[in-house]
Design a protein around this motif. Sequence first.
Motif, PDB file in Angstrom:
ATOM      1  N   PRO A 109      -4.721  -2.130  -5.058  1.00 13.64           N
ATOM      2  CA  PRO A 109      -4.398  -2.731  -3.833  1.00 13.64           C
ATOM      3  C   PRO A 109      -3.185  -3.237  -4.305  1.00 13.64           C
ATOM      4  CG  PRO A 109      -6.755  -3.432  -5.230  1.00 13.64           C
ATOM      5  CD  PRO A 109      -6.047  -2.697  -5.885  1.00 13.64           C
ATOM      6  N   PRO A 110      -2.344  -3.860  -3.074  1.00 13.99           N
ATOM      7  CA  PRO A 110      -0.892  -4.748  -3.063  1.00 13.99           C
ATOM      8  C   PRO A 110      -0.644  -5.720  -4.407  1.00 13.99           C
ATOM      9  CG  PRO A 110      -1.525  -4.139  -0.464  1.00 13.99           C
ATOM     10  CD  PRO A 110      -2.689  -4.245  -2.095  1.00 13.99           C
TER      11      PRO A 110
ATOM     12  N   LYS B  87      -8.800  -0.269   4.512  1.00  9.35           N
ATOM     13  CA  LYS B  87      -7.542   0.980   4.136  1.00  9.35           C
ATOM     14  C   LYS B  87      -9.219   1.645   3.437  1.00  9.35           C
ATOM     15  CE  LYS B  87      -3.474  -0.375   4.342  1.00  9.35           C
ATOM     16  NZ  LYS B  87      -2.489   1.162   4.873  1.00  9.35           N
ATOM     17  N   GLU B  88      -8.535   2.541   3.582  1.00  5.11           N
ATOM     18  CA  GLU B  88      -9.879   4.128   3.196  1.00  5.11           C
ATOM     19  C   GLU B  88     -10.052   3.311   1.628  1.00  5.11           C
ATOM     20  OE1 GLU B  88     -11.703   8.117   3.558  1.00  5.11           O
ATOM     21  OE2 GLU B  88     -10.032   7.869   4.949  1.00  5.11           O
ATOM     22  N   SER B  89      -7.876   3.030   1.393  1.00  8.91           N
ATOM     23  CA  SER B  89      -8.249   3.268   0.032  1.00  8.91           C
ATOM     24  C   SER B  89      -9.015   2.857  -1.091  1.00  8.91           C
ATOM     25  CB  SER B  89      -6.990   3.420  -0.376  1.00  8.91           C
ATOM     26  OG  SER B  89      -6.008   2.179   0.574  1.00  8.91           O
ATOM     27  N   ASP B  90      -8.944   1.905  -0.838  1.00  9.57           N
ATOM     28  CA  ASP B  90     -10.062   0.347  -1.122  1.00  9.57           C
ATOM     29  C   ASP B  90     -11.331   0.965  -1.684  1.00  9.57           C
ATOM     30  OD1 ASP B  90      -7.310  -1.050  -1.631  1.00  9.57           O
ATOM     31  OD2 ASP B  90      -8.290  -2.848   0.243  1.00  9.57           O
ATOM     32  N   TYR B  91     -11.534   1.278  -0.295  1.00  6.20           N
ATOM     33  CA  TYR B  91     -13.060   1.604  -0.122  1.00  6.20           C
ATOM     34  C   TYR B  91     -13.270   2.729  -1.486  1.00  6.20           C
ATOM     35  CZ  TYR B  91     -13.680  -1.139   4.020  1.00  6.20           C
ATOM     36  OH  TYR B  91     -14.623  -1.807   4.354  1.00  6.20           O
ATOM     37  N   GLN B  92     -12.432   3.463  -1.595  1.00  7.46           N
ATOM     38  CA  GLN B  92     -12.535   4.540  -2.610  1.00  7.46           C
ATOM     39  C   GLN B  92     -12.473   4.299  -3.675  1.00  7.46           C
ATOM     40  OE1 GLN B  92      -8.999   7.589  -1.610  1.00  7.46           O
ATOM     41  NE2 GLN B  92     -10.055   8.565   0.349  1.00  7.46           N
ATOM     42  N   VAL B  93     -11.799   3.035  -4.110  1.00  3.60           N
ATOM     43  CA  VAL B  93     -11.524   2.696  -5.551  1.00  3.60           C
ATOM     44  C   VAL B  93     -13.067   2.037  -5.762  1.00  3.60           C
ATOM     45  CG1 VAL B  93     -10.744   0.816  -7.352  1.00  3.60           C
ATOM     46  CG2 VAL B  93      -9.483   1.948  -5.632  1.00  3.60           C
ATOM     47  N   LEU B  94     -13.602   1.345  -4.512  1.00  2.00           N
ATOM     48  CA  LEU B  94     -15.422   1.095  -4.783  1.00  2.00           C
ATOM     49  C   LEU B  94     -16.394   1.889  -5.224  1.00  2.00           C
ATOM     50  CD1 LEU B  94     -15.184  -2.214  -2.264  1.00  2.00           C
ATOM     51  CD2 LEU B  94     -15.592  -2.355  -5.089  1.00  2.00           C
TER      52      LEU B  94
ATOM     53  N   ARG C 279      -3.594  -8.680  -4.373  1.00  4.52           N
ATOM     54  CA  ARG C 279      -4.526  -9.025  -3.335  1.00  4.52           C
ATOM     55  C   ARG C 279      -5.974  -8.657  -3.257  1.00  4.52           C
ATOM     56  NH1 ARG C 279      -4.511  -7.290   2.257  1.00  4.52           N
ATOM     57  NH2 ARG C 279      -6.029  -7.519   2.516  1.00  4.52           N
ATOM     58  N   GLY C 280      -6.775  -9.004  -2.234  1.00  5.81           N
ATOM     59  CA  GLY C 280      -8.787  -8.697  -2.553  1.00  5.81           C
ATOM     60  C   GLY C 280      -8.694  -7.327  -1.516  1.00  5.81           C
ATOM     61  N   LEU C 281     -10.200  -7.161  -1.474  1.00  2.21           N
ATOM     62  CA  LEU C 281     -10.868  -5.991  -0.652  1.00  2.21           C
ATOM     63  C   LEU C 281      -9.742  -6.320   0.736  1.00  2.21           C
ATOM     64  CD1 LEU C 281     -12.042  -3.476  -0.147  1.00  2.21           C
ATOM     65  CD2 LEU C 281     -14.156  -5.144   0.204  1.00  2.21           C
ATOM     66  N   ASN C 282      -9.020  -4.569   1.416  1.00  2.00           N
ATOM     67  CA  ASN C 282      -9.056  -4.834   2.371  1.00  2.00           C
ATOM     68  C   ASN C 282      -9.515  -3.894   3.468  1.00  2.00           C
ATOM     69  OD1 ASN C 282      -7.538  -4.207   5.685  1.00  2.00           O
ATOM     70  ND2 ASN C 282      -5.362  -3.977   4.515  1.00  2.00           N
ATOM     71  N   LEU C 283     -10.513  -4.389   4.660  1.00  2.00           N
ATOM     72  CA  LEU C 283     -11.266  -3.744   5.059  1.00  2.00           C
ATOM     73  C   LEU C 283     -11.079  -2.637   6.191  1.00  2.00           C
ATOM     74  CD1 LEU C 283     -13.671  -6.939   6.126  1.00  2.00           C
ATOM     75  CD2 LEU C 283     -13.933  -5.040   4.163  1.00  2.00           C
TER      76      LEU C 283
ATOM     77  N   TYR D  52       0.984  -1.370   0.189  1.00 10.52           N
ATOM     78  CA  TYR D  52       0.189  -0.069   0.259  1.00 10.52           C
ATOM     79  C   TYR D  52       0.741   1.192   0.132  1.00 10.52           C
ATOM     80  CZ  TYR D  52      -4.873  -3.142   0.915  1.00 10.52           C
ATOM     81  OH  TYR D  52      -5.751  -3.594   0.390  1.00 10.52           O
ATOM     82  N   GLU D  53       1.892   1.468   0.331  1.00  6.62           N
ATOM     83  CA  GLU D  53       2.906   2.433   0.547  1.00  6.62           C
ATOM     84  C   GLU D  53       3.271   3.388  -0.928  1.00  6.62           C
ATOM     85  OE1 GLU D  53       3.208  -0.115   3.136  1.00  6.62           O
ATOM     86  OE2 GLU D  53       1.837   1.087   4.648  1.00  6.62           O
TER      87      GLU D  53
END
Length: 453
Positions: free
Chosen positions: A95-96, A119-126, A113-117, A87-88
Amino acid sequence: MSIICGVPLLECVYCLACARWAWKRCLHTAGHDSETWGLATAEEFEPVPRLCRYILAVYEEDLRHPLFEPPGGYGINPDWLILRKTYENTQGHAPPYILFLDHDHADIVLAIRGLNLAKESDYQVLLDNKLGKKKFDGGYVHNGLLKAAGWVLEAECDILKELVEKHPNYTLTFAGHSLGSGVAAMLALVVVQHHDKLGNIDRRRIRCYAIAPARCMSLNLAVRYADVINSVVLQDDFLPRTATPLEDIFKSVFCLPCLLCMRCMRDTCIPEEKMLRDPRRLYAPGRLYHIVERKPFRLGRFPPVVRTAVPVDGRFEHIVLSCNATSDHAIIWIEREARRAMDLMLEKDRIMEIPAKQRMERQETLAREHSEEHKAALKRAVTLSVPHAYLPSRYGTFDEHEDGDNSHKSTGESSVGSSGKSKTKVSWNELIERLFEKDESGLMLLKESHRDD
């Protein structure tokens, strides 16, 4: 109206609709979705458990000292690992993922990898999407997932091109789970469209395996790219069946009864034929593999059976009321059941003692059957009046399809020309934005580049 008539008409209609919806859902099981599909063979299903282990390896910080290794290991030689992005490194744009050179199977693998609950950035992509927001190749795709794919290709374009040219007999495989499956599917679409940016890689060398896939592309694209993209669904998994846009689900977490009420009324009142003709509606991509391991009204797990098809209608359209709807989405369970199914297939082949020559003939027959099934699915999509669906040409390639909203060539240029003879290299994200939106300047630049070439 209820007060005037003295009878609660609206309430009665609503209750009847809810009762009908609940009755249909209670009788509907996951096995009904694929009961008419054919059985998958060991040759075509072999990459699935292996790629699931590669995706699990993305969660490890050090592959030389793994902490969550599944039985049998990840199957990855750490010396063949090209790169690993966290993520860095992605800064929330994607996602990584890892890039791995699989010499044993002649494959270049990019696993996500899949969704990381957490991580706010994953929700932003969705959440970066609205129904009908992003057009691509005559259809619609998920905007946030396409942007994430563009970022990955922008970052890894040079190294992917180098590997593809250095190993001309290797396939290029994109694999992902959940959120990563959507990014992997978008990667496959963009690379097929712009194969010249990766050394003119042939379409037959590009593969994608979307594990527990998100609904990320319109029906015409899902069927058209079935020769490249493969989706794997375990029994009752909720995500491929969630027709409600992902962004609406997350926005409705605090009003879930309202969401269920609207779903109930919609499923009751809107026929499936009308849903098929909605060009903005998103579906699970490509060829589908359904792992069935439970039977209705029976306890426990049975030996898993894998069914496969390229369906047009009945493409996981109904959520299954099951206590396993969320657990079947977990990559750990999918890897375990896929490995069990693969072992059963291999055991069956061993008992039958199929000679090597017959195995090769079966692989050729399988490839021919898949091609015919793909063409039949395209014809059915045209028959059902699926928007922007069209038949391939007699030469085996897709016709250049143009419409009023999206006119472009099926393959892009590696660079677009500027004024005069000088050329400027354009990034993946800029190329996507210019070519697949209604942008006249992008089309003019593409035409100038084509004339210069």
